[in-house]
Write a protein that holds these residues in place. Structure first.
Motif, PDB file in Angstrom:
ATOM      1  N   ILE A 185      96.231   9.399 -48.175  1.00 44.79           N
ATOM      2  CA  ILE A 185      95.060  10.272 -48.327  1.00 44.79           C
ATOM      3  C   ILE A 185      94.452  10.583 -46.964  1.00 44.79           C
ATOM      4  O   ILE A 185      94.118  11.741 -46.668  1.00 44.79           O
ATOM      5  N   ASN A 186      94.326   9.577 -46.125  1.00 40.34           N
ATOM      6  CA  ASN A 186      93.787   9.805 -44.771  1.00 40.34           C
ATOM      7  C   ASN A 186      94.681  10.727 -43.957  1.00 40.34           C
ATOM      8  O   ASN A 186      94.197  11.576 -43.214  1.00 40.34           O
ATOM      9  N   LEU A 187      95.995  10.572 -44.073  1.00 42.57           N
ATOM     10  CA  LEU A 187      96.911  11.456 -43.346  1.00 42.57           C
ATOM     11  C   LEU A 187      96.850  12.886 -43.868  1.00 42.57           C
ATOM     12  O   LEU A 187      97.019  13.832 -43.097  1.00 42.57           O
ATOM     13  N   ALA A 188      96.606  13.053 -45.163  1.00 50.19           N
ATOM     14  CA  ALA A 188      96.469  14.410 -45.713  1.00 50.19           C
ATOM     15  C   ALA A 188      95.226  15.101 -45.141  1.00 50.19           C
ATOM     16  O   ALA A 188      95.281  16.280 -44.756  1.00 50.19           O
ATOM     17  N   VAL A 189      94.124  14.364 -45.032  1.00 54.59           N
ATOM     18  CA  VAL A 189      92.915  14.922 -44.423  1.00 54.59           C
ATOM     19  C   VAL A 189      93.165  15.216 -42.943  1.00 54.59           C
ATOM     20  O   VAL A 189      92.755  16.262 -42.423  1.00 54.59           O
ATOM     21  N   PHE A 190      93.858  14.315 -42.277  1.00 57.83           N
ATOM     22  CA  PHE A 190      94.199  14.487 -40.866  1.00 57.83           C
ATOM     23  C   PHE A 190      95.089  15.719 -40.671  1.00 57.83           C
ATOM     24  O   PHE A 190      94.908  16.485 -39.720  1.00 57.83           O
ATOM     25  N   GLU A 191      96.027  15.928 -41.560  1.00 57.37           N
ATOM     26  CA  GLU A 191      96.918  17.090 -41.468  1.00 57.37           C
ATOM     27  C   GLU A 191      96.137  18.394 -41.632  1.00 57.37           C
ATOM     28  O   GLU A 191      96.363  19.357 -40.901  1.00 57.37           O
ATOM     29  N   VAL A 192      95.212  18.432 -42.582  1.00 51.21           N
ATOM     30  CA  VAL A 192      94.385  19.630 -42.773  1.00 51.21           C
ATOM     31  C   VAL A 192      93.543  19.896 -41.527  1.00 51.21           C
ATOM     32  O   VAL A 192      93.415  21.046 -41.079  1.00 51.21           O
ATOM     33  N   LEU A 193      92.994  18.828 -40.937  1.00 50.07           N
ATOM     34  CA  LEU A 193      92.226  18.963 -39.700  1.00 50.07           C
ATOM     35  C   LEU A 193      93.090  19.522 -38.576  1.00 50.07           C
ATOM     36  O   LEU A 193      92.665  20.424 -37.846  1.00 50.07           O
ATOM     37  N   MET A 194      94.298  19.025 -38.441  1.00 49.73           N
ATOM     38  CA  MET A 194      95.166  19.482 -37.355  1.00 49.73           C
ATOM     39  C   MET A 194      95.650  20.924 -37.576  1.00 49.73           C
ATOM     40  O   MET A 194      95.818  21.669 -36.609  1.00 49.73           O
ATOM     41  N   ILE A 195      95.863  21.327 -38.816  1.00 49.88           N
ATOM     42  CA  ILE A 195      96.237  22.720 -39.078  1.00 49.88           C
ATOM     43  C   ILE A 195      95.077  23.653 -38.734  1.00 49.88           C
ATOM     44  O   ILE A 195      95.272  24.708 -38.113  1.00 49.88           O
ATOM     45  N   ALA A 196      93.856  23.259 -39.110  1.00 46.58           N
ATOM     46  CA  ALA A 196      92.680  24.058 -38.747  1.00 46.58           C
ATOM     47  C   ALA A 196      92.514  24.115 -37.233  1.00 46.58           C
ATOM     48  O   ALA A 196      92.166  25.164 -36.674  1.00 46.58           O
ATOM     49  N   TYR A 197      92.790  23.030 -36.559  1.00 43.34           N
ATOM     50  CA  TYR A 197      92.687  22.987 -35.105  1.00 43.34           C
ATOM     51  C   TYR A 197      93.763  23.857 -34.450  1.00 43.34           C
ATOM     52  O   TYR A 197      93.520  24.477 -33.417  1.00 43.34           O
ATOM     53  N   THR A 198      94.934  23.913 -35.046  1.00 40.17           N
ATOM     54  CA  THR A 198      95.988  24.789 -34.531  1.00 40.17           C
ATOM     55  C   THR A 198      95.556  26.250 -34.611  1.00 40.17           C
ATOM     56  O   THR A 198      95.758  27.022 -33.663  1.00 40.17           O
ATOM     57  N   ILE A 199      94.942  26.622 -35.729  1.00 33.34           N
ATOM     58  CA  ILE A 199      94.446  27.997 -35.879  1.00 33.34           C
ATOM     59  C   ILE A 199      93.336  28.272 -34.856  1.00 33.34           C
ATOM     60  O   ILE A 199      93.301  29.335 -34.228  1.00 33.34           O
ATOM     61  N   PHE A 200      92.455  27.301 -34.654  1.00 30.52           N
ATOM     62  CA  PHE A 200      91.390  27.441 -33.657  1.00 30.52           C
ATOM     63  C   PHE A 200      91.971  27.615 -32.259  1.00 30.52           C
ATOM     64  O   PHE A 200      91.531  28.480 -31.500  1.00 30.52           O
ATOM     65  N   LEU A 201      92.951  26.809 -31.910  1.00 37.41           N
ATOM     66  CA  LEU A 201      93.565  26.917 -30.584  1.00 37.41           C
ATOM     67  C   LEU A 201      94.270  28.250 -30.401  1.00 37.41           C
ATOM     68  O   LEU A 201      94.258  28.824 -29.308  1.00 37.41           O
ATOM     69  N   TYR A 202      94.904  28.720 -31.462  1.00 40.00           N
ATOM     70  CA  TYR A 202      95.592  30.002 -31.374  1.00 40.00           C
ATOM     71  C   TYR A 202      94.600  31.122 -31.063  1.00 40.00           C
ATOM     72  O   TYR A 202      94.926  32.061 -30.340  1.00 40.00           O
ATOM     73  N   CYS A 203      93.374  31.009 -31.587  1.00 39.81           N
ATOM     74  CA  CYS A 203      92.366  32.047 -31.358  1.00 39.81           C
ATOM     75  C   CYS A 203      91.732  31.968 -29.976  1.00 39.81           C
ATOM     76  O   CYS A 203      91.399  32.993 -29.390  1.00 39.81           O
ATOM     77  N   ILE A 204      91.525  30.754 -29.436  1.00 40.54           N
ATOM     78  CA  ILE A 204      90.774  30.643 -28.176  1.00 40.54           C
ATOM     79  C   ILE A 204      91.640  30.583 -26.930  1.00 40.54           C
ATOM     80  O   ILE A 204      91.134  30.776 -25.837  1.00 40.54           O
ATOM     81  N   SER A 205      92.917  30.287 -27.080  1.00 40.73           N
ATOM     82  CA  SER A 205      93.730  30.116 -25.871  1.00 40.73           C
ATOM     83  C   SER A 205      94.763  31.223 -25.748  1.00 40.73           C
ATOM     84  O   SER A 205      94.998  31.979 -26.683  1.00 40.73           O
ATOM     85  N   SER A 206      95.398  31.268 -24.590  1.00 37.40           N
ATOM     86  CA  SER A 206      96.429  32.279 -24.366  1.00 37.40           C
ATOM     87  C   SER A 206      97.697  31.907 -25.131  1.00 37.40           C
ATOM     88  O   SER A 206      97.879  30.775 -25.558  1.00 37.40           O
ATOM     89  N   SER A 207      98.584  32.851 -25.266  1.00 39.57           N
ATOM     90  CA  SER A 207      99.782  32.635 -26.085  1.00 39.57           C
ATOM     91  C   SER A 207     100.764  31.649 -25.457  1.00 39.57           C
ATOM     92  O   SER A 207     101.559  31.050 -26.154  1.00 39.57           O
ATOM     93  N   GLY A 208     100.715  31.453 -24.158  1.00 39.69           N
ATOM     94  CA  GLY A 208     101.648  30.544 -23.502  1.00 39.69           C
ATOM     95  C   GLY A 208     101.109  29.140 -23.300  1.00 39.69           C
ATOM     96  O   GLY A 208     101.700  28.364 -22.563  1.00 39.69           O
TER      97      GLY A 208
END
Length: 135
Positions: free
Chosen positions: A77-100
């Motif tokens: 259960i904790n890893l599932a919450v952690f995975e959702v957090l990391m997917i949201a963080y990936t989307i956040f990083l994709y928006c704020i940082s450059s493509s490379g």
């Protein structure tokens, strides 16, 4: 005892999450340009070292949980919450940082590793359910 070990498992996952989040974030290393200077030392210190530290914690957690059904479900259960957090963080990083940005690749790799670890714990849980203890 279960409560204390549950707190330790949660704190360990939080430490791992902070380490992996730090590894992916574009930290400010240049005082003049206000950005990340892409040098081998900066990439090692700010990306690779925290990423490796987070993975060591994650795999140590996998091997430290016992074949107790409660701890396996709690960790899953904790890893599932952690995975959702990391997917949201990936989307956040994709928006704020450059493509490379190399941190996006570290974050996607950690997403895949967490998903594989969740699958491994699920398989371990199915094996524990099938085990019959005779007293």
């Amino acid at each position: 005892m279960k409560f204390v070990l549950s707190i330790v498992l949660t704190a360990t996952l939080m430490l791992c999450a902070l380490s992996l989040i730090f590894a992916a974030y574009p930290n400010q290393t240049s005082p003049y340009s206000g950005g990340f200077e892409v040098t081998p030392l900066n990439i090692f210190l700010y990306c690779l070292l925290p990423f490796i530290f987070g993975l060591i914690i994650l795999f140590a957690l996998f091997f430290l949980i016992k074949k107790n059904r409660y701890y396996l479900i709690y960790t899953e259960i904790n890893l599932a919450v952690f995975e959702v957090l990391m997917i949201a963080y990936t989307i956040f990083l994709y928006c704020i940082s450059s493509s490379g940005w190399i941190g996006i690749y570290c974050n996607v790799a950690s997403d895949l590793i967490i998903a594989i670890l969740m699958l491994a714990i699920f398989i371990k849980l199915k094996k524990v359910k099938q085990t019959v203890f005779i007293k």
